[in-house]
Design a protein around this motif. Structure first.
Motif, short mmCIF file in Angstrom:
data_model
loop_
_atom_site.label_atom_id
_atom_site.label_comp_id
_atom_site.label_asym_id
_atom_site.label_seq_id
_atom_site.Cartn_x
_atom_site.Cartn_y
_atom_site.Cartn_z
N ALA A 54 0.93 -1.21 0.16
CA ALA A 54 0.02 0.10 0.17
C ALA A 54 0.90 1.36 0.14
N GLY A 55 0.46 2.12 -0.82
CA GLY A 55 1.42 3.51 -0.96
C GLY A 55 2.37 3.27 -1.82
N PHE A 56 2.72 2.52 -2.38
CA PHE A 56 3.99 2.35 -3.37
C PHE A 56 3.25 2.23 -4.88
N SER A 57 4.12 2.84 -5.84
CA SER A 57 3.69 2.85 -7.31
C SER A 57 4.34 1.66 -7.84
N SER A 73 11.79 -5.81 -3.94
CA SER A 73 12.13 -4.72 -3.20
C SER A 73 11.21 -3.45 -3.37
N GLY A 74 11.19 -2.58 -2.66
CA GLY A 74 10.42 -1.28 -2.80
C GLY A 74 11.21 -0.15 -2.13
N LYS A 75 11.32 0.87 -2.80
CA LYS A 75 11.99 1.98 -2.25
C LYS A 75 11.04 3.31 -2.64
N GLY A 117 -2.91 -1.90 -4.69
CA GLY A 117 -1.91 -2.08 -3.63
C GLY A 117 -1.44 -3.25 -3.41
N LEU A 118 -1.70 -4.36 -4.11
CA LEU A 118 -1.26 -5.62 -3.98
C LEU A 118 -0.68 -6.18 -5.12
#
Length: 152
Positions: A54-57, A73-75, A117-118
């Motif tokens: 959630a909140g990541f593009s 990974s997410g940044k 968001g998934l």
């Protein structure tokens, strides 16, 4: 934490050396719990990993496969911060993460999608023909030998 010997488990198994590593990893107290994820079996040889991001593009997420290790990974980007907003409660964690999962040797990544968001990653077990279960015939003493020798 006491050390536990798994030697009795390996006496009657061949090729299961990685189980010891899996048990050690599972027993670590620092096992990552962010972001939350599910591993689902959708059919006999089909699986799906669903990661709550959630909140990541899509641009802030990456998926990498190397040596049977799937890394997600997410940044978050820094340009989303608005200096005019004061947070009274921050309940949505939007921090950098790296989630690594070891895949079995016959598991292949099919595709990935991102919706609501998934992050969903579809996997499929593809077993080569030579690894498929087969029936071994039982011969008798009068049966032909498997290897014929040349008569001299």
């Amino acid at each position: 934490m006491s050390n536990m010997s798994l030697t009795p488990l390996f006496r009657r198994s061949i090729g299961f050396d990685r189980f010891n590593d899996l048990f050690d990893y599972a027993m670590q107290s620092e096992t990552p719990n962010y972001p939350p994820y599910n591993i689902e079996k959708t059919a006999d040889n089909h699986y799906r990993i669903v990661v709550a991001t959630a909140g990541f593009s899509e641009d802030e997420l990456s998926i990498h496969l190397e040596n049977s290790v799937l890394s997600i990974s997410g940044k978050p980007s820094e340009d989303d911060k608005d200096g005019n907003i004061e947070l009274l409660h921050k309940g949505i964690a939007r921090r950098a993460f790296k989630l690594s999962l070891r895949l079995d040797e016959h598991i292949e990544v099919q595709n990935a999608s991102y919706e609501h968001g998934l992050l969903s990653i579809a996997l499929q077990r593809i077993i080569p023909e030579e690894k498929m279960p087969r029936q071994i015939p039982i011969g008798t003493k009068s049966a032909q030998p498997l290897i014929e020798t040349q008569a001299s």
